[in-house]
Design a protein around this motif. Structure first.
Motif, mmCIF file in Angstrom:
data_model
loop_
_atom_site.group_PDB
_atom_site.id
_atom_site.type_symbol
_atom_site.label_atom_id
_atom_site.label_comp_id
_atom_site.label_asym_id
_atom_site.label_seq_id
_atom_site.Cartn_x
_atom_site.Cartn_y
_atom_site.Cartn_z
ATOM 1 N N ILE A 1 0.967 -1.185 0.016
ATOM 2 C CA ILE A 1 0.018 0.163 0.204
ATOM 3 C C ILE A 1 0.725 1.197 0.032
ATOM 4 O O ILE A 1 1.883 1.086 0.908
ATOM 5 C CB ILE A 1 -0.868 -0.102 1.222
ATOM 6 N N SER A 2 0.608 2.283 -0.757
ATOM 7 C CA SER A 2 1.248 3.593 -0.833
ATOM 8 C C SER A 2 0.700 4.192 0.286
ATOM 9 O O SER A 2 -0.105 4.242 0.961
ATOM 10 C CB SER A 2 1.066 4.252 -2.038
ATOM 11 N N ALA B 1 -5.598 7.812 2.921
ATOM 12 C CA ALA B 1 -7.011 7.815 2.391
ATOM 13 C C ALA B 1 -7.574 6.758 3.144
ATOM 14 O O ALA B 1 -8.937 6.942 3.701
ATOM 15 C CB ALA B 1 -7.196 7.734 1.175
ATOM 16 N N LEU B 2 -7.159 5.518 3.460
ATOM 17 C CA LEU B 2 -7.922 4.640 4.250
ATOM 18 C C LEU B 2 -7.977 4.965 5.780
ATOM 19 O O LEU B 2 -8.932 4.694 6.267
ATOM 20 C CB LEU B 2 -6.973 3.203 4.219
ATOM 21 N N VAL C 1 11.697 1.864 3.135
ATOM 22 C CA VAL C 1 11.708 0.777 2.245
ATOM 23 C C VAL C 1 12.746 -0.348 2.441
ATOM 24 O O VAL C 1 12.323 -1.584 1.974
ATOM 25 C CB VAL C 1 11.629 1.330 0.447
ATOM 26 N N LYS C 2 14.045 -0.071 2.428
ATOM 27 C CA LYS C 2 15.169 -1.170 2.859
ATOM 28 C C LYS C 2 14.810 -1.796 3.844
ATOM 29 O O LYS C 2 15.284 -2.931 4.123
ATOM 30 C CB LYS C 2 16.320 -0.402 2.815
ATOM 31 N N CYS C 3 14.257 -1.318 4.913
ATOM 32 C CA CYS C 3 13.748 -1.929 6.180
ATOM 33 C C CYS C 3 13.092 -3.282 6.087
ATOM 34 O O CYS C 3 11.942 -2.947 5.143
ATOM 35 C CB CYS C 3 13.285 -1.313 7.356
ATOM 36 N N THR C 4 13.311 -4.455 6.533
ATOM 37 C CA THR C 4 12.643 -5.473 6.255
ATOM 38 C C THR C 4 11.888 -6.021 7.350
ATOM 39 O O THR C 4 11.261 -7.200 7.515
ATOM 40 C CB THR C 4 13.502 -6.536 5.572
ATOM 41 N N VAL D 1 -3.552 -8.880 4.076
ATOM 42 C CA VAL D 1 -2.377 -8.360 4.668
ATOM 43 C C VAL D 1 -1.630 -7.419 3.632
ATOM 44 O O VAL D 1 -1.454 -7.879 2.482
ATOM 45 C CB VAL D 1 -1.395 -9.539 5.236
ATOM 46 N N LYS D 2 -1.274 -6.188 4.305
ATOM 47 C CA LYS D 2 -0.549 -5.184 3.267
ATOM 48 C C LYS D 2 0.658 -4.904 3.953
ATOM 49 O O LYS D 2 0.633 -4.569 5.338
ATOM 50 C CB LYS D 2 -1.380 -3.997 2.844
ATOM 51 N N ARG D 3 1.755 -4.589 3.232
ATOM 52 C CA ARG D 3 3.032 -4.000 3.786
ATOM 53 C C ARG D 3 3.179 -2.656 3.048
ATOM 54 O O ARG D 3 2.879 -2.279 2.084
ATOM 55 C CB ARG D 3 4.188 -4.767 3.081
#
Length: 175
Positions: A54-55, A61-62, A134-137, A154-156
């Motif tokens: 998800i951006s 917005a969500l 972004v690079k963090c996992t 599930v969304k990241r």
């Protein structure tokens, strides 16, 4: 003097021409390789984890819509979550390296059962998991484990708290 002016004029024109065709901007090419590497890494993690992404704009917005969604911050409590997190987010630490087996040392002493308790009984509930950037996992590990435990929606949020703050969205701190 005339020769110096002509040389400077020619140098200026050449510089302009080279910059217009990108010849002097080779750093841009190197930056693109870095972006590509990061993008491919993210795509492969998402494919491997079988979750969605998800951006920042979509998450904002969500949350603004007051949808029934669970947002989980996977960063360390003291060093990060306590100081700043997305409003309403719950905290559950995950490690940076792939966590193939549940390891309570890596989850700040928390068990798999405690994660299930946080996720709740509704396996279809929308769950958004994020970390720092972004690079963090850490968020990848959280999303993978939510999927392993049977949660379907599930969304990241790969941009994490850095992208959230970069978009000038509100943050809160733990009380």
């Amino acid at each position: 003097m005339k020769l110096v002016r002509n040389v400077l004029s020619i140098a200026a024109v050449c510089t302009l021409m080279f910059s217009l065709v990108g010849c002097l901007g080779s750093d841009k090419f190197e930056q693109e390789v870095v972006k590509e590497t990061g993008a491919i890494k993210l795509v492969r993690e998402v494919q491997r984890g079988n979750y969605d992404v998800i951006s920042t704009a979509e998450l904002k917005a969500l949350l603004d819509s007051k949808a029934d969604v669970l947002v989980i911050d996977t960063m360390p409590y003291e060093a990060s979550y306590k100081k700043e997190h997305i409003p309403g987010a719950k905290q559950f630490l995950f490690p940076i390296p792939d966590m193939n087996e549940w390891d309570v040392k890596e989850t700040d002493g928390k068990t798999q059962e405690q994660f299930v308790e946080l996720l709740g009984p509704d396996k279809n509930k929308e769950i958004i998991i994020y970390c720092g950037f972004v690079k963090c996992t850490r968020s990848h590990n959280g999303a993978v484990w939510a999927k392993k435990l049977g949660y379907t929606n599930v969304k990241r949020y790969p941009g994490g708290i850095f992208a959230w703050k970069g978009a000038k969205n509100p943050i809160e701190s733990a009380k």
